[in-house]
Design an enzyme around this catalytic site. Structure first.
Site, PDB file in Angstrom:
ATOM      1  N   THR A 169       0.753  -1.087  -0.057  1.00 47.34           N
ATOM      2  CA  THR A 169      -0.308  -0.320   0.123  1.00 47.34           C
ATOM      3  C   THR A 169       0.969   0.986   0.231  1.00 47.34           C
ATOM      4  O   THR A 169       1.214   1.251   0.753  1.00 47.34           O
ATOM      5  CB  THR A 169      -1.101  -0.267   1.215  1.00 47.34           C
ATOM      6  OG1 THR A 169      -1.685  -0.962   1.052  1.00 47.34           O
ATOM      7  CG2 THR A 169      -2.350   1.324   1.266  1.00 47.34           C
ATOM      8  N   GLU A 252      -2.336  -3.562  13.742  1.00 45.08           N
ATOM      9  CA  GLU A 252      -3.050  -3.367  12.544  1.00 45.08           C
ATOM     10  C   GLU A 252      -4.701  -4.029  12.823  1.00 45.08           C
ATOM     11  O   GLU A 252      -5.645  -3.284  12.925  1.00 45.08           O
ATOM     12  CB  GLU A 252      -2.515  -4.565  11.664  1.00 45.08           C
ATOM     13  CG  GLU A 252      -3.601  -4.632  10.349  1.00 45.08           C
ATOM     14  CD  GLU A 252      -3.046  -5.525   9.142  1.00 45.08           C
ATOM     15  OE1 GLU A 252      -2.498  -5.737   9.486  1.00 45.08           O
ATOM     16  OE2 GLU A 252      -3.435  -4.808   8.101  1.00 45.08           O
TER      17      GLU A 252
HETATM   18  C1  LIG Z   1      -6.096  -3.024   0.212  1.00 41.93           C
HETATM   19  C2  LIG Z   1      -4.822  -4.676   0.680  1.00 41.93           C
HETATM   20  C3  LIG Z   1      -3.923  -4.009   1.379  1.00 41.93           C
HETATM   21  C4  LIG Z   1      -2.716  -4.100   1.402  1.00 41.93           C
HETATM   22  N1  LIG Z   1      -1.499  -3.988   1.548  1.00 41.93           N
HETATM   23  C5  LIG Z   1      -0.381  -4.770   1.939  1.00 41.93           C
HETATM   24  C6  LIG Z   1       0.766  -3.826   2.215  1.00 41.93           C
HETATM   25  O1  LIG Z   1       0.904  -2.696   2.578  1.00 41.93           O
HETATM   26  N2  LIG Z   1       1.498  -4.472   2.443  1.00 41.93           N
HETATM   27  C7  LIG Z   1       2.092  -6.203   2.440  1.00 41.93           C
HETATM   28  O2  LIG Z   1       2.993  -6.870   2.455  1.00 41.93           O
HETATM   29  N3  LIG Z   1       0.563  -6.033   2.014  1.00 41.93           N
HETATM   30  C8  LIG Z   1      -0.787  -6.525   1.949  1.00 41.93           C
HETATM   31  N4  LIG Z   1      -1.260  -6.244   1.669  1.00 41.93           N
HETATM   32  C9  LIG Z   1      -1.606  -7.857   0.893  1.00 41.93           C
HETATM   33  C10 LIG Z   1      -2.477  -9.059   2.102  1.00 41.93           C
HETATM   34  O3  LIG Z   1      -1.648  -8.996   2.892  1.00 41.93           O
HETATM   35  C11 LIG Z   1      -2.517 -10.024   1.382  1.00 41.93           C
HETATM   36  O4  LIG Z   1      -3.138 -10.240   0.217  1.00 41.93           O
HETATM   37  C12 LIG Z   1      -2.875 -11.222   2.142  1.00 41.93           C
HETATM   38  O5  LIG Z   1      -2.552 -11.877   3.712  1.00 41.93           O
HETATM   39  C13 LIG Z   1      -2.776 -12.359   1.509  1.00 41.93           C
HETATM   40  O6  LIG Z   1      -2.625 -13.282   0.887  1.00 41.93           O
HETATM   41  P1  LIG Z   1      -2.474 -13.441  -0.542  1.00 41.93           P
HETATM   42  O7  LIG Z   1      -3.065 -12.691  -1.061  1.00 41.93           O
HETATM   43  O8  LIG Z   1      -0.927 -13.914  -0.972  1.00 41.93           O
HETATM   44  O9  LIG Z   1      -3.905 -15.095  -0.559  1.00 41.93           O
HETATM   45  P2  LIG Z   1      -3.041 -16.247  -0.074  1.00 41.93           P
HETATM   46  O10 LIG Z   1      -2.582 -16.030   0.706  1.00 41.93           O
HETATM   47  O11 LIG Z   1      -2.624 -16.118  -1.443  1.00 41.93           O
HETATM   48  O12 LIG Z   1      -4.454 -16.869  -0.281  1.00 41.93           O
HETATM   49  C14 LIG Z   1      -5.211 -17.652  -1.226  1.00 41.93           C
HETATM   50  C15 LIG Z   1      -6.431 -18.324  -1.328  1.00 41.93           C
HETATM   51  O13 LIG Z   1      -6.471 -19.227  -0.854  1.00 41.93           O
HETATM   52  C16 LIG Z   1      -7.033 -18.903   0.588  1.00 41.93           C
HETATM   53  N5  LIG Z   1      -5.972 -19.630   1.996  1.00 41.93           N
HETATM   54  C17 LIG Z   1      -4.826 -19.261   2.643  1.00 41.93           C
HETATM   55  N6  LIG Z   1      -4.609 -19.649   3.224  1.00 41.93           N
HETATM   56  C18 LIG Z   1      -5.479 -20.725   3.977  1.00 41.93           C
HETATM   57  C19 LIG Z   1      -5.139 -21.643   4.667  1.00 41.93           C
HETATM   58  N7  LIG Z   1      -4.071 -22.123   5.762  1.00 41.93           N
HETATM   59  N8  LIG Z   1      -6.982 -22.413   4.747  1.00 41.93           N
HETATM   60  C20 LIG Z   1      -8.370 -22.083   4.532  1.00 41.93           C
HETATM   61  N9  LIG Z   1      -8.209 -20.837   3.340  1.00 41.93           N
HETATM   62  C21 LIG Z   1      -6.828 -20.090   3.393  1.00 41.93           C
HETATM   63  C22 LIG Z   1      -6.764 -17.162   1.151  1.00 41.93           C
HETATM   64  O14 LIG Z   1      -8.550 -17.139   2.400  1.00 41.93           O
HETATM   65  C23 LIG Z   1      -7.434 -17.448  -0.252  1.00 41.93           C
HETATM   66  O15 LIG Z   1      -8.372 -17.278  -0.514  1.00 41.93           O
HETATM   67  C24 LIG Z   1      -2.782  -6.148   0.973  1.00 41.93           C
HETATM   68  C25 LIG Z   1      -4.247  -6.293   0.524  1.00 41.93           C
HETATM   69  C26 LIG Z   1      -5.203  -5.767   0.189  1.00 41.93           C
HETATM   70  C27 LIG Z   1      -6.342  -6.101  -0.376  1.00 41.93           C
END
Ligand SMILES: Cc1cc2nc3c(=O)[nH]c(=O)nc-3n(C[C@H](O)[C@H](O)[C@H](O)COP(=O)(O)OP(=O)(O)OC[C@H]3O[C@@H](n4cnc5c(N)ncnc54)[C@H](O)[C@@H]3O)c2cc1C
Length: 418
Positions: A169, A252
């Site tokens: 972000t 957070e």
């Molecule tokens: C608006 C926004 C702002 C953000 N800002 C930042 C930031 O400033 N800095 C930063 O570092 N990150 C940031 N993020 C990233 C955010 O922290 C990640 O998107 C989030 O942690 C999910 O990780 P991923 O997108 O890699 O999804 P994944 O971890 O790959 O997950 C994909 C899907 O699988 C599911 N899943 C994964 N593991 C499991 C489990 N063990 N059990 C059940 N379901 C599971 C998840 O729920 C999801 O539906 C931001 C995200 C958003 C949307």
């Protein structure tokens, strides 16, 4: 639990309201959105100016200790300030990561020199920080971070950073970033990571904004190509990166209760009165199915408020808030998304038009329609939060773990990712 302000809280509320009245303009409508006609750069500069003003008046960081320039206030005072500020047309949210997550981690884990150099400019809005945690293969499970920092061998006391982060972000505007990197792949996945801060303008840092469906670029990809980090920019111990990260994530979680715009149900009621009804109804309000949705929205908002009160009461008694914050996060994000979809449906085909072509109040709907899905992901996805609720609150059996007792290198070889 007492829902009314104590005498001291009422006095604080009065103090906030008085200062805000003297320094900001009141919203015309509760769903006014600040700066919808501004570019991101212009919005940022207004946000910096507002943060500077708040900091000068003592409202810049209400719960920070006074030793770091904060007010030394309670979480209840923070909520009171936010409730009062919500009635004014001012920029909010830009400094959430910077002041709500990153800098409080520096208080706990940063050296005195780092604190002296960076806390005050951040508090006054002169510097903006971003949080560099998530990667293409490490989001929900940050233990799989692959960005690596290796000791340089040319005599300088420092590290070389290589890898990629994503979803960062405001990285395109940030002056500094707190980065989580792998420093020892032979250790277990959480033990071999270290935190550093970097100057976002260092040679080798490349920021690529990610254009979103609403046309804005709120977050970014960030690439590191041999970025030199002096060891003096390490935060906490070598191998202690997970501890630093947890401090930020905990902060957070504490701030998440406040994501629900106040009076959202009133905005919905207003839209229902103004939208044409179907099946012979004059307005959408005459349709009992719509009124049922309005009741749900109202009840969810009230339930969230009560959960927040429970969380604040726990904090006020020096206890850790427990289930209420996890549950509030899921319900709040879901409710915002339901509201936006409902409001869009009320408009029928007109819902496709841009907010500028719509009646007042539509800016908030459009923002939530595009943004609320992200709220269900940021700060822990719905599924991850539900896992936590199941394991930590309901005492259900934990998920099977196949990574225990293995080094990060072994997990990588086995093809693990988040
Ligand atoms: C608006 C926004 C702002 C953000 N800002 C930042 C930031 O400033 N800095 C930063 O570092 N990150 C940031 N993020 C990233 C955010 O922290 C990640 O998107 C989030 O942690 C999910 O990780 P991923 O997108 O890699 O999804 P994944 O971890 O790959 O997950 C994909 C899907 O699988 C599911 N899943 C994964 N593991 C499991 C489990 N063990 N059990 C059940 N379901 C599971 C998840 O729920 C999801 O539906 C931001 C995200 C958003 C949307």
């Amino acid at each position: 639990m007492d829902f009314n302000d104590s005498a001291a809280e009422a006095a604080f509320r009065h103090q906030c309201r008085q200062w805000l009245t003297e320094n900001a303009t009141t919203k015309q409508r509760p769903d006014d959105v600040f700066g919808s006609d501004l570019s991101q750069t212009a919005l940022l500069s207004q946000a910096r100016a507002w943060q500077r003003k708040k900091a000068a008046a003592g409202f810049g960081a209400i719960t920070w200790p006074t030793a770091f320039g904060g007010m030394g206030g309670t979480p209840v005072q923070e909520v009171i300030y936010r409730q009062e500020e919500a009635a004014f047309n001012v920029p909010t949210g830009i400094f959430n990561v910077s002041l709500g997550m990153v800098i409080p981690s520096l208080f706990v884990h940063g050296s005195e020199a780092i604190i002296r150099q960076h806390v005050e400019p951040a508090l006054h809005g002169d510097s903006l920080w971003c949080q560099l945690l998530s990667e293409p293969g490490a989001g929900s499970d940050l233990g799989m971070v692959r960005t690596r920092a290796e000791r340089v061998t040319d005599g300088r006391d420092g590290w070389l950073l290589n890898g990629q982060k994503v979803w960062t972000t405001l990285a395109q505007f940030a002056d500094y970033g707190l980065v989580l990197a792998r420093t020892d792949p032979q250790q277990g996945k959480f033990a071999g990571m270290t935190s550093f801060y970097i100057d976002m303008r260092s040679p080798g840092v490349q920021v690529r904004p990610i254009r979103q469906a609403n046309g804005e670029a709120e977050f970014n990809e960030v690439f590191f190509n041999n970025v030199f980090i002096p060891d003096s920019q390490r935060i906490g111990a070598e191998g202690g990166g997970w501890k630093v990260t947890l401090t930020g994530l905990m902060n957070e979680r504490l701030s998440i209760g406040g994501v629900m715009p106040p009076k959202l149900w009133q905005s919905a009621a207003d839209l229902m009165l103004r939208s044409p009804g179907k099946h012979g109804h004059h307005t959408a309000m005459q349709d009992s199915r719509n009124r049922q949705k309005l009741s749900d929205l109202y009840l969810n908002a009230q339930g969230l408020w009560l959960l927040q009160c429970r969380g604040l009461t726990a904090l006020g008694q020096g206890k850790e808030p427990g289930a209420e914050l996890s549950i509030a996060k899921i319900v709040a994000a879901r409710t915002l998304q339901d509201f936006a979809y409902f409001a869009m449906d009320l408009q029928g085909a007109r819902g496709l038009l841009d907010a500028k072509a719509q009646a007042p109040g539509w800016e908030l709907v459009q923002r939530l329609w595009f943004g609320s899905a992200g709220m269900r992901i940021a700060g822990g996805t719905d599924e991850i939060v539900k896992n936590n609720v199941g394991e930590r609150i309901l005492g259900l059996p934990p998920e099977p773990r196949t990574d225990k007792g293995k080094s990060f290198r072994e997990l990588l070889d086995e093809g693990h990712s988040s």
